[in-house]
Design a protein around this motif. Structure first.
Motif, PDB file in Angstrom:
ATOM      1  N   TRP A  33       0.921  -1.430   0.409  1.00  9.10           N
ATOM      2  CA  TRP A  33       0.108   0.273  -0.037  1.00  9.10           C
ATOM      3  C   TRP A  33       0.559   1.488  -0.321  1.00  9.10           C
ATOM      4  O   TRP A  33       1.949   1.586   0.629  1.00  9.10           O
ATOM      5  CB  TRP A  33      -0.757   0.188   1.066  1.00  9.10           C
ATOM      6  CG  TRP A  33      -1.797  -1.029   1.016  1.00  9.10           C
ATOM      7  CD1 TRP A  33      -1.460  -1.978   2.279  1.00  9.10           C
ATOM      8  CD2 TRP A  33      -3.378  -0.953   0.999  1.00  9.10           C
ATOM      9  NE1 TRP A  33      -3.090  -2.848   1.552  1.00  9.10           N
ATOM     10  CE2 TRP A  33      -3.739  -2.711   0.852  1.00  9.10           C
ATOM     11  CE3 TRP A  33      -4.171  -0.016  -0.138  1.00  9.10           C
ATOM     12  CZ2 TRP A  33      -4.808  -2.623   0.052  1.00  9.10           C
ATOM     13  CZ3 TRP A  33      -5.401  -0.292  -0.673  1.00  9.10           C
ATOM     14  CH2 TRP A  33      -5.561  -1.356  -0.583  1.00  9.10           C
ATOM     15  N   TYR A  34       0.631   2.229  -0.471  1.00 14.05           N
ATOM     16  CA  TYR A  34       0.821   3.577  -1.351  1.00 14.05           C
ATOM     17  C   TYR A  34      -0.547   4.237  -0.536  1.00 14.05           C
ATOM     18  O   TYR A  34      -0.826   3.896  -1.018  1.00 14.05           O
ATOM     19  CB  TYR A  34       1.767   3.814  -2.359  1.00 14.05           C
ATOM     20  CG  TYR A  34       2.888   3.075  -2.607  1.00 14.05           C
ATOM     21  CD1 TYR A  34       3.391   1.619  -2.740  1.00 14.05           C
ATOM     22  CD2 TYR A  34       3.906   3.547  -2.347  1.00 14.05           C
ATOM     23  CE1 TYR A  34       4.404   1.197  -2.930  1.00 14.05           C
ATOM     24  CE2 TYR A  34       5.400   2.600  -2.843  1.00 14.05           C
ATOM     25  CZ  TYR A  34       5.264   1.275  -3.450  1.00 14.05           C
ATOM     26  OH  TYR A  34       6.401   1.115  -2.920  1.00 14.05           O
ATOM     27  N   ARG A  35       0.210   5.737  -0.031  1.00 14.62           N
ATOM     28  CA  ARG A  35      -0.980   6.697   0.184  1.00 14.62           C
ATOM     29  C   ARG A  35       0.214   8.329  -0.349  1.00 14.62           C
ATOM     30  O   ARG A  35       1.033   8.198  -0.720  1.00 14.62           O
ATOM     31  CB  ARG A  35      -0.906   6.564   1.680  1.00 14.62           C
ATOM     32  CG  ARG A  35      -0.414   7.433   2.405  1.00 14.62           C
ATOM     33  CD  ARG A  35      -0.004   7.583   3.392  1.00 14.62           C
ATOM     34  NE  ARG A  35       0.814   8.404   4.740  1.00 14.62           N
ATOM     35  CZ  ARG A  35       0.714   7.610   6.308  1.00 14.62           C
ATOM     36  NH1 ARG A  35      -0.754   7.046   6.455  1.00 14.62           N
ATOM     37  NH2 ARG A  35       1.316   8.348   6.721  1.00 14.62           N
ATOM     38  N   ARG A  42       3.315  10.156  -2.706  1.00 20.27           N
ATOM     39  CA  ARG A  42       2.626   9.750  -3.095  1.00 20.27           C
ATOM     40  C   ARG A  42       3.976   8.948  -2.490  1.00 20.27           C
ATOM     41  O   ARG A  42       5.137   9.073  -2.850  1.00 20.27           O
ATOM     42  CB  ARG A  42       2.522   8.589  -4.597  1.00 20.27           C
ATOM     43  CG  ARG A  42       1.774   6.801  -3.906  1.00 20.27           C
ATOM     44  CD  ARG A  42       1.422   6.110  -5.671  1.00 20.27           C
ATOM     45  NE  ARG A  42       0.428   6.450  -6.280  1.00 20.27           N
ATOM     46  CZ  ARG A  42       0.058   6.551  -7.371  1.00 20.27           C
ATOM     47  NH1 ARG A  42      -0.186   5.159  -7.348  1.00 20.27           N
ATOM     48  NH2 ARG A  42      -0.751   7.094  -7.818  1.00 20.27           N
ATOM     49  N   VAL A  45       3.581   3.097   1.951  1.00 15.98           N
ATOM     50  CA  VAL A  45       2.891   3.117   3.225  1.00 15.98           C
ATOM     51  C   VAL A  45       3.230   1.413   4.335  1.00 15.98           C
ATOM     52  O   VAL A  45       3.815   1.570   5.238  1.00 15.98           O
ATOM     53  CB  VAL A  45       1.219   2.837   3.696  1.00 15.98           C
ATOM     54  CG1 VAL A  45       0.955   1.943   4.785  1.00 15.98           C
ATOM     55  CG2 VAL A  45       0.856   3.720   3.066  1.00 15.98           C
ATOM     56  N   ASP A  86      -2.911  10.866   8.077  1.00 12.84           N
ATOM     57  CA  ASP A  86      -3.281   8.932   7.665  1.00 12.84           C
ATOM     58  C   ASP A  86      -4.156   9.581   6.718  1.00 12.84           C
ATOM     59  O   ASP A  86      -4.530   8.784   5.853  1.00 12.84           O
ATOM     60  CB  ASP A  86      -3.384   8.180   8.673  1.00 12.84           C
ATOM     61  CG  ASP A  86      -2.634   7.703   9.790  1.00 12.84           C
ATOM     62  OD1 ASP A  86      -3.225   7.748  10.147  1.00 12.84           O
ATOM     63  OD2 ASP A  86      -1.195   7.526   8.958  1.00 12.84           O
ATOM     64  N   TYR A  90      -5.152   5.997  -0.906  1.00 14.66           N
ATOM     65  CA  TYR A  90      -4.118   4.862  -0.418  1.00 14.66           C
ATOM     66  C   TYR A  90      -4.700   3.777  -1.840  1.00 14.66           C
ATOM     67  O   TYR A  90      -5.609   3.089  -2.490  1.00 14.66           O
ATOM     68  CB  TYR A  90      -4.917   3.569   0.982  1.00 14.66           C
ATOM     69  CG  TYR A  90      -4.887   4.863   1.790  1.00 14.66           C
ATOM     70  CD1 TYR A  90      -5.122   5.762   1.984  1.00 14.66           C
ATOM     71  CD2 TYR A  90      -3.353   4.278   2.683  1.00 14.66           C
ATOM     72  CE1 TYR A  90      -4.491   6.925   3.546  1.00 14.66           C
ATOM     73  CE2 TYR A  90      -3.036   4.774   3.845  1.00 14.66           C
ATOM     74  CZ  TYR A  90      -3.988   5.651   4.147  1.00 14.66           C
ATOM     75  OH  TYR A  90      -3.264   6.515   5.285  1.00 14.66           O
TER      76      TYR A  90
END
Length: 118
Positions: A33-35, A42, A45, A86, A90
């Motif tokens: 997962w990246y966000r 980007r 995560v 946060d 995502y």
């Protein structure tokens, strides 16, 4: 390879959410997962390999847990003690186990929005 992510939403500060991402079309090695937050690039995560080795961004260690179900080619991200920082979109990421000369190194899902309200 197609990636279908789900589980985003609106949650209050300190709350929890669980993201899921199912891959289809190929055997997958690393998933993650990246966000991307508002006005930011980007960032990673968490990732998990097929053998279960995990990697986390320092900012989420101890709060997020990544896991996967190899039989279902699905990766999960359990997020607890969520903070306003946060907040972001995502994106699920997957690296195929086998590639041809034309296979991309990685694939991206469509993104799912996580909003943490203070």
């Amino acid at each position: 390879v197609q990636l279908q992510a789900s589980g985003g939403g609106l949650v209050q500060n300190g709350g929890s959410l669980r993201l899921s991402c199912a891959a289809s079309g190929a055997r997958i090695d690393k998933m993650g997962w990246y966000r991307q937050g508002p006005g930011t690039q980007r960032e990673l995560v968490a990732t998990v390999t097929r053998s279960g080795a995990t990697k986390y961004a320092n900012s989420v260690k101890g709060r997020f847990t990544i896991s996967r179900d190899n039989a279902r080619n699905t990766v999960y991200l359990e997020m607890k003690s969520l903070k306003s920082e946060d907040t972001g979109i995502y994106y699920c990421n997957a690296e195929p186990s086998e590639r041809t000369a034309t296979t991309p190194k990685e694939f991206w899902g469509q993104g799912t929005l996580v909003t943490v309200s203070s």
